[in-house]
Design a protein around this motif. Sequence first.
Motif, PDB file in Angstrom:
ATOM      1  N   ILE A  63       0.832  -1.206   0.000  1.00 31.08           N
ATOM      2  CA  ILE A  63       0.000   0.000   0.000  1.00 31.08           C
ATOM      3  C   ILE A  63       0.866   1.254   0.000  1.00 31.08           C
ATOM      4  O   ILE A  63       0.599   2.222  -0.733  1.00 31.08           O
ATOM      5  CB  ILE A  63      -0.940  -0.012   1.217  1.00 31.08           C
ATOM      6  N   CYS A  64       1.929   1.253   0.804  1.00 31.50           N
ATOM      7  CA  CYS A  64       2.812   2.427   0.874  1.00 31.50           C
ATOM      8  C   CYS A  64       3.567   2.631  -0.435  1.00 31.50           C
ATOM      9  O   CYS A  64       3.728   3.777  -0.897  1.00 31.50           O
ATOM     10  CB  CYS A  64       3.789   2.277   2.031  1.00 31.50           C
ATOM     11  N   ILE A  65       4.018   1.548  -1.044  1.00 30.60           N
ATOM     12  CA  ILE A  65       4.721   1.671  -2.326  1.00 30.60           C
ATOM     13  C   ILE A  65       3.768   2.196  -3.397  1.00 30.60           C
ATOM     14  O   ILE A  65       4.125   3.070  -4.196  1.00 30.60           O
ATOM     15  CB  ILE A  65       5.323   0.316  -2.736  1.00 30.60           C
ATOM     16  N   GLY A  66       2.545   1.671  -3.414  1.00 29.67           N
ATOM     17  CA  GLY A  66       1.549   2.189  -4.345  1.00 29.67           C
ATOM     18  C   GLY A  66       1.226   3.644  -4.066  1.00 29.67           C
ATOM     19  O   GLY A  66       1.051   4.452  -4.993  1.00 29.67           O
ATOM     20  N   GLY A  67       1.150   4.004  -2.778  1.00 31.40           N
ATOM     21  CA  GLY A  67       0.907   5.399  -2.418  1.00 31.40           C
ATOM     22  C   GLY A  67       2.023   6.312  -2.890  1.00 31.40           C
ATOM     23  O   GLY A  67       1.774   7.455  -3.310  1.00 31.40           O
ATOM     24  N   PHE A  68       3.265   5.833  -2.808  1.00 32.08           N
ATOM     25  CA  PHE A  68       4.398   6.606  -3.307  1.00 32.08           C
ATOM     26  C   PHE A  68       4.247   6.897  -4.797  1.00 32.08           C
ATOM     27  O   PHE A  68       4.429   8.036  -5.250  1.00 32.08           O
ATOM     28  CB  PHE A  68       5.699   5.846  -3.041  1.00 32.08           C
ATOM     29  N   LEU A  69       3.888   5.866  -5.579  1.00 35.24           N
ATOM     30  CA  LEU A  69       3.749   6.042  -7.023  1.00 35.24           C
ATOM     31  C   LEU A  69       2.618   7.018  -7.349  1.00 35.24           C
ATOM     32  O   LEU A  69       2.735   7.833  -8.275  1.00 35.24           O
ATOM     33  CB  LEU A  69       3.487   4.682  -7.678  1.00 35.24           C
ATOM     34  N   ILE A  70       1.527   6.947  -6.601  1.00 35.93           N
ATOM     35  CA  ILE A  70       0.405   7.860  -6.837  1.00 35.93           C
ATOM     36  C   ILE A  70       0.788   9.298  -6.466  1.00 35.93           C
ATOM     37  O   ILE A  70       0.518  10.242  -7.221  1.00 35.93           O
ATOM     38  CB  ILE A  70      -0.824   7.408  -6.032  1.00 35.93           C
ATOM     39  N   ALA A  71       1.417   9.461  -5.300  1.00 37.75           N
ATOM     40  CA  ALA A  71       1.782  10.802  -4.849  1.00 37.75           C
ATOM     41  C   ALA A  71       2.769  11.458  -5.810  1.00 37.75           C
ATOM     42  O   ALA A  71       2.650  12.657  -6.117  1.00 37.75           O
ATOM     43  CB  ALA A  71       2.374  10.738  -3.442  1.00 37.75           C
ATOM     44  N   MET A  72       3.730  10.699  -6.308  1.00 36.46           N
ATOM     45  CA  MET A  72       4.686  11.264  -7.257  1.00 36.46           C
ATOM     46  C   MET A  72       3.994  11.720  -8.538  1.00 36.46           C
ATOM     47  O   MET A  72       4.353  12.740  -9.130  1.00 36.46           O
ATOM     48  CB  MET A  72       5.756  10.222  -7.587  1.00 36.46           C
ATOM     49  N   ALA A  73       2.986  10.956  -8.949  1.00 35.60           N
ATOM     50  CA  ALA A  73       2.279  11.305 -10.185  1.00 35.60           C
ATOM     51  C   ALA A  73       1.423  12.552 -10.026  1.00 35.60           C
ATOM     52  O   ALA A  73       1.027  13.161 -11.022  1.00 35.60           O
ATOM     53  CB  ALA A  73       1.413  10.127 -10.629  1.00 35.60           C
ATOM     54  N   ARG A  74       1.126  12.958  -8.803  1.00 36.85           N
ATOM     55  CA  ARG A  74       0.296  14.126  -8.555  1.00 36.85           C
ATOM     56  C   ARG A  74       1.100  15.432  -8.604  1.00 36.85           C
ATOM     57  O   ARG A  74       0.528  16.518  -8.572  1.00 36.85           O
ATOM     58  CB  ARG A  74      -0.391  14.010  -7.183  1.00 36.85           C
ATOM     59  N   ILE A  75       2.419  15.335  -8.685  1.00 36.67           N
ATOM     60  CA  ILE A  75       3.256  16.533  -8.791  1.00 36.67           C
ATOM     61  C   ILE A  75       2.976  17.216 -10.133  1.00 36.67           C
ATOM     62  O   ILE A  75       2.841  16.555 -11.162  1.00 36.67           O
ATOM     63  CB  ILE A  75       4.737  16.165  -8.661  1.00 36.67           C
ATOM     64  N   GLU A  76       2.886  18.525 -10.119  1.00 39.40           N
ATOM     65  CA  GLU A  76       2.479  19.268 -11.304  1.00 39.40           C
ATOM     66  C   GLU A  76       3.473  19.101 -12.444  1.00 39.40           C
ATOM     67  O   GLU A  76       4.688  18.968 -12.245  1.00 39.40           O
ATOM     68  CB  GLU A  76       2.324  20.757 -10.961  1.00 39.40           C
ATOM     69  N   THR A  77       2.945  19.104 -13.662  1.00 35.58           N
ATOM     70  CA  THR A  77       3.762  18.970 -14.862  1.00 35.58           C
ATOM     71  C   THR A  77       4.787  20.092 -14.942  1.00 35.58           C
ATOM     72  O   THR A  77       4.471  21.258 -14.698  1.00 35.58           O
ATOM     73  CB  THR A  77       2.870  18.993 -16.115  1.00 35.58           C
ATOM     74  N   GLY A  78       6.012  19.731 -15.283  1.00 31.00           N
ATOM     75  CA  GLY A  78       7.092  20.701 -15.395  1.00 31.00           C
ATOM     76  C   GLY A  78       7.934  20.826 -14.151  1.00 31.00           C
ATOM     77  O   GLY A  78       9.005  21.438 -14.186  1.00 31.00           O
ATOM     78  N   GLN A  79       7.469  20.263 -13.052  1.00 37.01           N
ATOM     79  CA  GLN A  79       8.232  20.283 -11.802  1.00 37.01           C
ATOM     80  C   GLN A  79       8.736  18.870 -11.530  1.00 37.01           C
ATOM     81  O   GLN A  79       7.936  17.958 -11.302  1.00 37.01           O
ATOM     82  CB  GLN A  79       7.360  20.786 -10.659  1.00 37.01           C
ATOM     83  N   VAL A  80      10.052  18.709 -11.550  1.00 39.80           N
ATOM     84  CA  VAL A  80      10.623  17.362 -11.483  1.00 39.80           C
ATOM     85  C   VAL A  80      11.689  17.253 -10.397  1.00 39.80           C
ATOM     86  O   VAL A  80      11.530  16.521  -9.415  1.00 39.80           O
ATOM     87  CB  VAL A  80      11.227  16.955 -12.854  1.00 39.80           C
ATOM     88  N   LEU A  81      12.787  17.976 -10.564  1.00 44.15           N
ATOM     89  CA  LEU A  81      13.967  17.751  -9.729  1.00 44.15           C
ATOM     90  C   LEU A  81      13.773  18.202  -8.282  1.00 44.15           C
ATOM     91  O   LEU A  81      14.086  17.453  -7.347  1.00 44.15           O
ATOM     92  CB  LEU A  81      15.171  18.457 -10.351  1.00 44.15           C
ATOM     93  N   LEU A  82      13.285  19.401  -8.075  1.00 37.15           N
ATOM     94  CA  LEU A  82      13.143  19.896  -6.709  1.00 37.15           C
ATOM     95  C   LEU A  82      12.132  19.090  -5.886  1.00 37.15           C
ATOM     96  O   LEU A  82      12.389  18.815  -4.708  1.00 37.15           O
ATOM     97  CB  LEU A  82      12.787  21.383  -6.723  1.00 37.15           C
ATOM     98  N   PRO A  83      10.996  18.691  -6.445  1.00 36.52           N
ATOM     99  CA  PRO A  83      10.120  17.796  -5.673  1.00 36.52           C
ATOM    100  C   PRO A  83      10.798  16.483  -5.302  1.00 36.52           C
ATOM    101  O   PRO A  83      10.586  15.963  -4.201  1.00 36.52           O
ATOM    102  CB  PRO A  83       8.937  17.564  -6.618  1.00 36.52           C
ATOM    103  N   LEU A  84      11.635  15.958  -6.193  1.00 35.89           N
ATOM    104  CA  LEU A  84      12.361  14.729  -5.876  1.00 35.89           C
ATOM    105  C   LEU A  84      13.384  14.963  -4.761  1.00 35.89           C
ATOM    106  O   LEU A  84      13.601  14.085  -3.919  1.00 35.89           O
ATOM    107  CB  LEU A  84      13.063  14.196  -7.127  1.00 35.89           C
ATOM    108  N   VAL A  85      14.030  16.132  -4.762  1.00 35.10           N
ATOM    109  CA  VAL A  85      14.964  16.468  -3.683  1.00 35.10           C
ATOM    110  C   VAL A  85      14.214  16.500  -2.347  1.00 35.10           C
ATOM    111  O   VAL A  85      14.702  15.978  -1.331  1.00 35.10           O
ATOM    112  CB  VAL A  85      15.636  17.834  -3.958  1.00 35.10           C
ATOM    113  N   ILE A  86      13.034  17.095  -2.341  1.00 37.96           N
ATOM    114  CA  ILE A  86      12.236  17.166  -1.108  1.00 37.96           C
ATOM    115  C   ILE A  86      11.855  15.767  -0.636  1.00 37.96           C
ATOM    116  O   ILE A  86      11.960  15.449   0.561  1.00 37.96           O
ATOM    117  CB  ILE A  86      10.981  18.025  -1.347  1.00 37.96           C
TER     118      ILE A  86
END
Length: 235
Positions: free
Chosen positions: A157-180
């Motif tokens: 469930i947590c791994i699936g939640g990770f994949l869903i949450a990452m996909a909710r990050i707005e288009t065009g924002q990649v590196l800094l959200p990953l750093v966070i």
Amino acid sequence: ENLLGVFFALTSAAAWGGGDFSGGIATRRHGPFQVLVLSSLCGMVLLSALALVWREAPPSAQSVMWAVLAGAVGTVGIATLYRALSTEPMASVAPVAAVIGVALPVAYGIGLEGMPRFIRLAGFALAFLGIWLVSRTSTSSRSISRRGFLLTCLAGICIGGFLIAMARIETGQVLLPLVIARLVSFCIACLLIRTQRLSFPSLVSNPLALLAGVLDSTGNLFYLLATQFTRLDIA
């Protein structure tokens, strides 16, 4: 755009596979929480350097929220999976966690973007079957305990939640959200080490853990790119 998204998803899968292998070997030298600290720190440094070079604009508050959530649930998922694998038969833990971890974002993607064509649904069914078969092994005759099954479900469930949450990050924002997300993962891993009264490993004590951090972060990067070019369930 769809083909580019599929390419990014395949690249992500390859990087994640290498990261899982390196991390698994690294746990032979250090405990899983210590490996998690090293890999999270290495990934955070790598992504921060890329963000500085790319000069990406600061993420929105919404993207920061999803990145924090992704880092938290992803770390809990990995830690829980390591715990389940250390006490229960891998033949039972691995396929259950893998299928749950993939089924959740697929179901979420279908609910968000509608039902895909039949040929894609057939592909999803074959993918689930493949995940199950590849994850299984016949080397253990032990059955999973009730506690182990609950831990395995929580990990999936947590791994699936990770994949869903990452996909909710707005288009065009990649590196800094990953750093966070990596920063959150590193902080949680440090907390786990502190509560378990384990020693903090030195940076040069386990090179494979550092390699796992590089590959896992690369996988996260390409997965996030994939979700911005194709449907979540396909990615």
